[in-house]
Motif scaffolding. Structure first.
Motif, PDB file in Angstrom:
ATOM      1  N   VAL A  40       0.963  -1.011  -0.058  1.00 19.43           N
ATOM      2  CA  VAL A  40      -0.137   0.018   0.119  1.00 19.43           C
ATOM      3  C   VAL A  40       0.796   1.336  -0.215  1.00 19.43           C
ATOM      4  O   VAL A  40       1.755   1.204   0.720  1.00 19.43           O
ATOM      5  CB  VAL A  40      -1.000  -0.158   1.106  1.00 19.43           C
ATOM      6  N   PHE A  41       0.507   2.289  -0.866  1.00 23.68           N
ATOM      7  CA  PHE A  41       1.169   3.296  -1.056  1.00 23.68           C
ATOM      8  C   PHE A  41       0.357   4.441  -0.773  1.00 23.68           C
ATOM      9  O   PHE A  41      -0.520   4.680  -1.509  1.00 23.68           O
ATOM     10  CB  PHE A  41       1.978   3.578  -2.473  1.00 23.68           C
ATOM     11  N   THR A  42       0.663   5.511   0.016  1.00 15.64           N
ATOM     12  CA  THR A  42      -0.153   6.703   0.402  1.00 15.64           C
ATOM     13  C   THR A  42       0.634   7.752   0.322  1.00 15.64           C
ATOM     14  O   THR A  42       1.755   8.102   0.779  1.00 15.64           O
ATOM     15  CB  THR A  42      -0.760   6.618   1.590  1.00 15.64           C
ATOM     16  N   ARG A  43       0.027   8.868  -0.416  1.00 14.58           N
ATOM     17  CA  ARG A  43       0.589  10.298  -0.638  1.00 14.58           C
ATOM     18  C   ARG A  43      -0.208  11.183   0.251  1.00 14.58           C
ATOM     19  O   ARG A  43      -1.400  11.304  -0.427  1.00 14.58           O
ATOM     20  CB  ARG A  43       0.812  10.694  -2.065  1.00 14.58           C
ATOM     21  N   ASP A  44       0.093  12.097   0.835  1.00 12.12           N
ATOM     22  CA  ASP A  44      -0.990  13.210   1.570  1.00 12.12           C
ATOM     23  C   ASP A  44      -0.803  14.316   0.849  1.00 12.12           C
ATOM     24  O   ASP A  44      -0.159  14.537   0.117  1.00 12.12           O
ATOM     25  CB  ASP A  44      -0.792  13.173   3.013  1.00 12.12           C
ATOM     26  N   ALA A  45      -1.516  15.461   1.324  1.00 11.25           N
ATOM     27  CA  ALA A  45      -1.703  16.757   0.694  1.00 11.25           C
ATOM     28  C   ALA A  45      -0.258  17.618   0.472  1.00 11.25           C
ATOM     29  O   ALA A  45       0.273  18.246  -0.151  1.00 11.25           O
ATOM     30  CB  ALA A  45      -2.549  17.572   1.300  1.00 11.25           C
TER      31      ALA A  45
END
Length: 279
Positions: A40-45
């Motif tokens: 799982v790869f997550t990018r925030d604002a």
């Protein structure tokens, strides 16, 4: 068979929060076979990227046990190991886990032991956790009788009571349920969910018992759009508007997009998405 305590309020919570991604954009890959591989790869604002990769498998070492093993590593240098043993006794599940903070010393390691016991009308869960050199514990009990389900839970820290909760679910009809959750005798949430065909409609009132004037009313609608797609909208009395859509673009790929607009803060908005592949 009743749900565990943390899931008593789940239908209301899912209607108002599930598929709303906030300001995060996430890529999730699931490969299921004898072993489940799930990066799982997550990018925030702010542009920060986090990643977690888990590997999960299960097997039967003997007639009386069913083992599930899960290993997870993330970008913060954490290695998570989880072991679940079932079939020791009908309705009994025993689980142990270790979250190891690689390179940060043993003080950040977390160890947990958990027991869950289910019967026709009873569900008990108890756990003990060693975290930051402290011993934590929690226990919950849920009882179901006809159309009413009652539950209570408590957490402990250092041998002292840290928090307590009570909840109930009333199945008013086959399509409508009412749920209530009271935490520490002050934080109250009452919600209702009803299903009619492709539509699920619900609402919630949440407030502090000591300060009812701070209460927030939320309403939400979920509708099946066909071809595996689901659309949702919600409105809060604070002025927050939200909408999301989950679309099956193929048998393996699903895209979930959401937008939330805060009319009380100059119509500021956040957009989030999740791209999921599952084979």
């Amino acid at each position: 068979m009743p749900v565990i305590f943390k899931d008593l309020y789940k239908p209301v919570k899912d209607l108002l929060t599930k598929n709303y991604n906030g300001d995060k954009n996430k890529l999730e890959l699931k490969s299921k076979d004898a072993v489940t591989f799930n990066p799982v790869f997550t990018r925030d604002a702010a542009g920060a990227i986090t990643a977690a990769v888990s590997l999960e498998g299960e097997y039967d070492p003997c007639q009386w046990a069913h083992l599930k093993l899960k290993y997870e590593v993330d970008t913060k240098g954490k290695l998570s190991t989880r072991l679940t043993v079932e079939r020791l006794l009908v309705g009994l599940k025993v689980e142990g886990s270790a979250d190891l903070a690689l390179g940060d010393g043993a003080k950040k390691d977390v160890y947990e032991g958990k027991v869950e016991f289910k019967k026709k009308s009873v569900n008990f869960v108890g756990s003990v956790t060693h975290k930051k050199e402290s011993l934590l514990g929690d226990a919950s009990l849920v009882l179901a009788y006809q159309i009413l389900t009652l539950g209570a839970a408590a957490t402990f820290a250092g041998g002292k009571l840290a928090s307590q909760s009570a909840g109930l679910v009333w199945d008013a009809s086959k399509s409508t349920s009412v749920a209530a959750l009271l935490t520490n005798w002050d934080k109250l949430a009452v919600g209702v969910v009803t299903k009619q065909g492709q539509n699920t409609l619900g609402g919630e009132y949440s407030s502090s018992v000591s300060k009812p004037q701070t209460g927030v009313i939320s309403v939400g609608l979920e509708r099946g759009l066909g071809a595996g797609s689901v659309g949702k909208v919600k409105l809060l009395s604070t002025g927050l508007l939200g909408a999301s859509i989950a679309q099956k673009v193929s048998s393996e790929w699903k895209v979930t997009s959401s937008v939330e607009i805060d009319t009380a803060k100059g119509w500021s908005s956040v957009f989030g998405s999740t791209l999921t592949y599952e084979s």
